[in-house]
Design an enzyme around this catalytic site. Structure first.
Site, short mmCIF file in Angstrom:
data_model
loop_
_atom_site.label_atom_id
_atom_site.label_comp_id
_atom_site.label_asym_id
_atom_site.label_seq_id
_atom_site.Cartn_x
_atom_site.Cartn_y
_atom_site.Cartn_z
N GLU A 177 0.81 -1.22 0.00
CA GLU A 177 0.00 0.00 0.00
C GLU A 177 0.84 1.27 0.00
O GLU A 177 0.47 2.25 0.64
CB GLU A 177 -0.92 0.03 1.22
CG GLU A 177 -2.01 -1.00 1.20
CD GLU A 177 -3.09 -0.71 2.23
OE1 GLU A 177 -2.79 -0.06 3.25
OE2 GLU A 177 -4.23 -1.14 2.01
N GLU A 246 -7.00 -7.40 -0.26
CA GLU A 246 -7.50 -7.32 1.12
C GLU A 246 -8.97 -6.96 1.13
O GLU A 246 -9.32 -5.79 0.97
CB GLU A 246 -6.73 -6.27 1.94
CG GLU A 246 -5.31 -6.65 2.25
CD GLU A 246 -4.60 -5.62 3.13
OE1 GLU A 246 -5.28 -4.88 3.88
OE2 GLU A 246 -3.37 -5.55 3.05
C1 GAL Z 1 -4.35 -2.25 5.24
C2 GAL Z 1 -2.98 -2.87 5.43
C3 GAL Z 1 -3.08 -4.14 6.26
C4 GAL Z 1 -3.89 -3.87 7.50
C5 GAL Z 1 -5.25 -3.34 7.10
C6 GAL Z 1 -6.14 -3.01 8.26
O1 GAL Z 1 -4.25 -0.95 4.85
O2 GAL Z 1 -2.42 -3.19 4.19
O3 GAL Z 1 -1.81 -4.59 6.58
O4 GAL Z 1 -3.21 -2.95 8.27
O5 GAL Z 1 -5.09 -2.15 6.40
O6 GAL Z 1 -6.37 -4.12 9.03
#
Ligand code: GAL
Length: 841
Positions: A177, A246
């Protein structure tokens, strides 16, 4: 000659097993076939090797194709060039467990992870190297990043774990990110991302690399999306498939916060919508969140539990209906793999946020009907059929005729988890406690540490993050008639310590904590709570402690204990967010009408990292000296407690209930199970009794646990326990608490419910326990939720409880058709009938 034969033979063997992973604009291809891939994040150090096979197996049974994990640099390289891959950190064993289950792996090397993990996964020694700046074109940083990344790749290659070598890993990730924070890094940020891409590419892993949230990802890096919804995402290259790395299945928790819940319907909706709109790879973050053992929680203020409301709960139990409803979705999506990845796509818009998408291949077509309206249901007429699509839902018709799945119609049971007392012990009061004080004499009375400077130093620099605790101590001398000895003197400390304890001449004069509440990873707001000054300065994690103090003539010892509760893990330049007591520090008083101040910031400060008891390993089972069973103290700060207990019988996951304790660290048989803080109560407001799945989810929606301790129960993995004989629990209590209520419990399914329309098949399962009774059952239009069902205005006169008792009681699971033949045909004014049932496990 021999060696040539050997090489030929090797090539034959390896090419026979190698899998070719590639991609086109539509999908990831495996051995030339476009694939629909469903993946789930399980971070290996957030559970134990003993739990891995079960978690991964459940992932497979839940319809996953792949397991994804980050690699946690600071855990593997705690000291520069000294590595640890033992126990929970055995990355290779984890990857092989994935392979043994026949699943693919997605390896996010980073090595920046974020992940609510301490310091985002970076080692603090890295920060302390001269001239260091993270995540930019800084030579020292790039050298170290390359060193670690190469080492991981080499380790994995050595074990033939990349798909190109016949192993399970189909994708690798570099960075994480970076696009979200890259602005402040300017041109160097852009150059850095190019360097990352080249560096990764040069490692020759033989599978595609991904860069999430990076819309300038250089080719051939695949840029992917992270978020609660990614259906609008468009990759930056026509040859990059639409991938979601994600899909947040819930959210994380911070001390002072509540329990987040993302509804099952909404997670399913987001996935179905993503596939409707051309997505072909979806990874759940998290599929199993697990536990932040030891000091691995990030921050500040991430709790020990990282449950995440994921499909598998913190302990590895099925979180139903989320797990089952998504499993059904995966089955349907897999059944449509060919049409989804090869079909011609056409879309019909019906207005009012309703649309149909048709995927057509020669053999047939598959359809999605979307109703994105938040309040009204839609009726879609399509090829002679009429379909009701509830608000905020997607219906999937693999043959464009028959509804196989609707994201808002849950036909999976809801499981209500319960905690059961430890039957191996009589009651909490049977636990025998011993205790000892933390020895602080050197620090409180002498102000004597390990090193001194005439400066207030950042905690990370002094402690290298070897401990949460750092003493800052100084001595101030006053002459007999010094005006600073008069009335109304106060000590004022500017600090960023997450928790600060202040002692003057051995006396505890106060404490203060910073309260940082992160509502989303992008948007952080900070609130400082204390009885005294509330202060937020330019958005810095910074506050002022001020208390009246009486000094004496001669030497006065000021001892400040600064405590970190997880280091920041997110944001541009997060590595340089201050930690500890940044100053300035003043003594303030009055000389007549005049205000007088004494700046202590450049005084001689003495430092000591860590506490005595940690150094002397009081948490070790063998530690016997000086523990007392007399006069067990309550509400005493800086106190060690110890007890022994019998492991709960059976295999259900074990937790310890630490209600009554303040804040500290807990160990079981020498294993650090994490920080505890049951006195941190979440605010009364902001919870909702009912949770509407309709409308966009955000981390403040559907919270529970208002006005309760943020975290009261702490996971003790079974493998930490001796099944026969005694186990030792050691607590270091920092704020003051009462251990007499501490008790051990097991978590398991207590009851299961279903609430489904006729013509559906329902399965009730007590997860390897047998169903002991049917508590409620009604067919018609029953009201309420699991645990509070009531008969509605129309209800079958058949004895449904009896029918289901015969069918289910005594069995581990039972499955039946919700039909009028079985349950009667009550007249519900033409409305569809539902069966609501609650079974006790
Ligand atoms: C994303 C990040 C993850 C985790 C998630 C929130 O932005 O890539 O590692 O932090 O947010 O749980």
């Amino acid at each position: 000659m021999v060696s040539l034969r050997f090489i030929l033979c090797f090539l034959l063997v390896s090419s026979a097993y190698a899998t070719i992973v590639s991609h086109d604009g539509r999908a990831i291809t495996i051995d030339g076939h476009r694939r629909v891939l469903l993946s789930g994040s399980i971070h290996y150090p957030r559970s134990t090797p003993e739990m891995w096979p079960d978690l991964i197996k459940k992932g497979k049974e839940g319809g996953l194709d792949a397991i994804e994990t980050y690699v946690f640099w600071n855990a593997h390289e705690p000291t520069r060039r000294q590595y640890d891959f033992s126990g929970k950190l055995d990355l290779i064993r984890f990857l092989k467990t994935i392979q043994d289950e026949g699943l693919y792996g997605v390896l996010r090397i980073g090595p920046y992870a974020c992940a609510e993990w301490n310091y985002g996964g970076f080692p603090v020694w890295l920060h302390n190297m001269p001239g260091m700046v993270f995540r930019t074109t800084n030579k020292a940083f790039m050298d170290e990043m390359q060193n670690f990344t190469t080492m991981i790749v080499d380790m994995v290659k050595k074990e033939n774990l990349f798909a190109s070598q016949g192993g399970p890993i189909i994708l690798a990730q570099i960075e994480n990110e970076y696009g979200n924070v890259m602005g402040p890094y300017g041109e160097s940020g852009k150059a850095y991302i190019k360097w990352c891409a080249n560096m990764a590419q040069s490692l020759d892993v033989g599978v595609p690399w991904i860069m999430c949230q990076q819309n300038d990802a250089p080719q051939p890096m695949l840029n992917t999306c992270n978020g609660f919804y990614c259906d609008n995402f468009v990759p930056n290259n026509p040859n990059t498939p639409k991938m979601w790395t994600e899909n947040w299945t819930g959210w994380f928790k911070q001390w002072g916060g509540k329990n987040p819940h993302r509804t099952t319907e909404d997670v399913a909706f987001s996935v179905a919508k993503f596939f409707q709109r051309g997505g072909t790879f979806n990874n759940y973050y998290m599929y199993h969140g697990g536990t932040n053992f030891d000091r691995t929680a990030g921050g500040p203020y991430i709790t020990t539990s990282y449950d995440y409301d994921a499909p598998l709960d913190e302990y590895g139990n099925l979180n139903q209906p989320k797990y089952g409803h998504l499993k059904k979705l995966h089955d349907v999506l897999h059944s449509m793999e060919k049409t989804l990845t090869y079909g011609n796509i056409s879309t019909i818009n019906f207005g009012n946020s309703a649309s149909a998408t048709i995927y057509k291949i020669e053999e047939g077509s598959s359809c999605f009907f979307l109703n994105g309206n938040e309040t009204s249901d839609a009726t879609i007429s399509f090829q002679g059929g009429s379909y009701v699509v509830p608000a905020w839902s997607v219906t999937i018709l693999p043959d464009c005729k028959n509804e196989a799945y609707n994201t808002a119609k849950i036909t999976t049971q809801t499981s209500m988890m319960v905690k059961k007392p430890n039957e191996a012990e009589d009651s909490p009061s049977s636990l025998k406690w011993s205790w000892r004080p933390e020895n602080m004499d050197n620090f409180l009375l002498k102000g004597k540490g390990q090193s001194t400077t005439r400066q207030l130093l950042d905690q990370k620099v002094v402690s290298n993050d070897q401990s949460d605790y750092l003493w800052y101590m100084t001595t101030v001398k006053f002459k007999k008639r010094d005006p600073f000895l008069g009335k109304g003197m106060s000590l004022r400390i500017n600090s960023t310590a997450h928790v600060l304890h202040v002692f003057v001449n051995g006396k505890h004069i106060g404490k203060k904590l910073i309260y940082v509440f992160q509502i989303s990873i992008i948007l952080t707001y900070q609130k400082l709570i204390d009885l005294g000054n509330q202060h937020v300065e330019n958005g810095k994690f910074h506050y002022v402690f001020e208390k009246d103090v009486k000094f004496k003539s001669g030497h006065n010892v000021i001892s400040l204990l600064s405590i970190t509760v997880g280091l920041a893990n997110y944001g541009a330049f997060f590595e340089s967010k201050p930690a500890g007591i940044t100053g300035p520090i003043f003594i303030i008083g009055k000389n007549g009408d005049e205000t007088i101040t004494k700046d202590l910031s450049a005084h001689k400060w003495s430092y000591k990292t860590g506490l005595n008891g940690f150094e002397n390993q009081l948490f070790k089972t063998e530690s016997v000296s000086k523990w007392s069973v007399e006069r067990l103290p309550f509400n005493r700060t800086m106190t060690w407690y110890k007890t022994t207990f019998k492991a709960p019988l059976g295999n259900d996951p074990v937790v310890v209930d630490l209600l009554g304790l303040g804040k500290g660290t807990a160990w079981v048989n020498g294993n650090n199970i994490g920080r505890y803080w049951p006195t941190f109560i979440s605010s009364e407001n902001g919870c909702s009794a009912k949770c509407d799945y309709r409308g966009a989810y955000h981390a403040e929606k559907c919270l529970t646990n208002c006005g309760e301790p943020t975290q009261r129960w702490y996971h003790i993995p079974r493998s930490f326990l001796n099944t026969s004989g005694n186990n030792t629990l050691v607590l270091f209590e920092e704020m003051g608490g009462n251990p007499s209520l501490v008790n051990f419990q097991t978590t398991r399914v207590g009851s299961v419910c279903a609430n489904v329309y006729e013509k559906n098949i329902i399965e009730l399962s007590c997860d390897r326990k047998s169903i002991s009774a049917i508590k409620f059952a009604s067919f018609g239009n029953p009201d309420g939720n699991c645990g509070s069902f009531e008969k509605g205005t129309c209800a079958s006169s058949n004895n449904i409880v009896d029918i289901l008792t015969q069918e289910c009681v005594g069995k581990e699971k039972c499955s039946f058709n919700v039909s009028t033949e079985k349950f009667g045909a009550p007249d519900c004014n033409g409305a569809a009938r539902r069966l609501a049932v609650e079974a006790i496990c």
